[in-house]
Design an enzyme around this catalytic site. Sequence first.
Site, short mmCIF file in Angstrom:
data_model
loop_
_atom_site.label_atom_id
_atom_site.label_comp_id
_atom_site.label_asym_id
_atom_site.label_seq_id
_atom_site.Cartn_x
_atom_site.Cartn_y
_atom_site.Cartn_z
N GLU A 156 0.85 -1.19 0.00
CA GLU A 156 0.00 0.00 0.00
C GLU A 156 0.89 1.24 0.00
O GLU A 156 1.96 1.25 0.61
CB GLU A 156 -0.92 0.00 1.23
CG GLU A 156 -1.94 -1.12 1.13
CD GLU A 156 -2.99 -1.12 2.24
OE1 GLU A 156 -2.84 -0.38 3.23
OE2 GLU A 156 -3.97 -1.87 2.09
N CYS A 179 -1.07 7.57 9.13
CA CYS A 179 0.12 6.95 9.69
C CYS A 179 -0.22 5.73 10.55
O CYS A 179 -1.09 5.81 11.41
CB CYS A 179 0.81 8.00 10.53
SG CYS A 179 2.48 7.58 10.85
N ASN A 197 -3.98 6.95 15.27
CA ASN A 197 -5.13 6.70 14.41
C ASN A 197 -5.81 5.44 14.93
O ASN A 197 -5.28 4.34 14.77
CB ASN A 197 -4.66 6.52 12.96
CG ASN A 197 -4.16 7.83 12.40
OD1 ASN A 197 -4.88 8.82 12.37
ND2 ASN A 197 -2.89 7.85 12.01
N GLY A 248 6.34 -1.45 6.64
CA GLY A 248 7.69 -1.98 6.76
C GLY A 248 8.70 -1.07 7.41
O GLY A 248 8.49 0.13 7.56
N GLU A 249 9.80 -1.68 7.82
CA GLU A 249 10.94 -0.97 8.42
C GLU A 249 12.01 -0.89 7.32
O GLU A 249 12.67 -1.89 7.02
CB GLU A 249 11.43 -1.75 9.65
CG GLU A 249 12.82 -1.45 10.12
CD GLU A 249 13.09 0.00 10.49
OE1 GLU A 249 12.40 0.54 11.36
OE2 GLU A 249 14.03 0.60 9.92
S1 SF4 Z 1 5.46 1.61 12.94
FE1 SF4 Z 1 6.61 -0.23 13.55
S2 SF4 Z 1 5.27 -1.99 13.00
FE2 SF4 Z 1 4.52 -0.16 11.91
S3 SF4 Z 1 5.48 -0.26 9.90
FE3 SF4 Z 1 6.77 1.08 11.18
S4 SF4 Z 1 8.30 -0.33 12.07
FE4 SF4 Z 1 6.64 -1.60 11.26
#
Ligand code: SF4
Length: 344
Positions: free
Chosen positions: A95, A335, A292, A161-162
């Site tokens: 997405e 977010c 959110n 993702g990270e």
């Molecule tokens: S906030 Fe944390 S769980 Fe969510 S996408 Fe980012 S790293 Fe991954």
Amino acid sequence: MNKQKKSIFEMDIDELKEYCVGLGLPKYIADQVLDWVYKKHQLSIDKMKNISKKNQAVLAEHIDFNIFKNVQSVTSEEENAIKSSCVLEDGNFLECVVLKEKNYNTLCISSQCGCPVDCKFCLTGVVGFKRQLTASEIVKQVVYAFSINQPITNIVFMGMGEPLLNADQVFKAIDMLTHPKLYNISKRNITVSTSGFIKGIEYLKKHDRVVNLAFSVGSADPIKRERIMPVEKRNPIVDFVKVLKEYQSQHNRKLTLEYTLLEGVNDTDYDIKSLINLAKYLNAKINLINLNPHKKIPYKPVSIDKIHAIQSVIKKQKCAVTIRYKKGQDITAACGQLGESYLN
Ligand code: SF4
């Protein structure tokens, strides 16, 4: 996709030139193709007029110009965000969200399908990890935005993702997106967000990668942080911040502390004071994000009054602070809300 075909979006300039030569085509064809794709936004090979029919046929046989298998886009009520759920070749989803400002568009892009980090306030964390995205799948998110007449000038890696857990592919994509012969997006307009991986910052240092960073803090208190961000266990914030400070001192690029407010969890005077101390130490701007809410997330947002009160406390301490408003919340594009396609 036809297995023998190579996606145009997986090749940088040198790779495309080499591929063209391997197909018996002159090298300059690569420049012509890139100009059509990235400057003129033309993805139909038969409309690339300065390429002969014969060469068009060779390209059509060996290069795939498709973006995604299927895409569903929804526009928010205020028309300031477009969320696209894109189906990949293997049936996984990604997405991405176009965030429309008055004079420019930002694309919030995904770097992984799902996410293994499991931040407790994030829907993508609930989805879990499916797989890494390739550089080509990352680039395609930008190509898709252009194809729906949303020219992109700014990119934030804050989707699913990270990014620093998929650094090779993320930076290959960044090199392509910023190349003058491709989209030529300014490196200063690209921000990579991280939940705090020490090895990720070490990667940036080792590969001499200079990038705007956003650090998702969660809580500046290690004990609270571990409860909402399990990443804290192996990457204690105290150690992470030392490595980050060193990186920042070598580059002078923008650093933002992203702080998702969770009612009764990280919104006390003590929490905010700790956040301010961290921002001062790192010379960073604070970006407050109200949670959110979602039925799968066990926390509540703070009130509007509270977020403004927190903002003025931070301002009084002479720290730069902004509030990120919930663009696209009605289409779960805000977010921490990406990944709904997996849950539906
Ligand atoms: S906030 Fe944390 S769980 Fe969510 S996408 Fe980012 S790293 Fe991954």
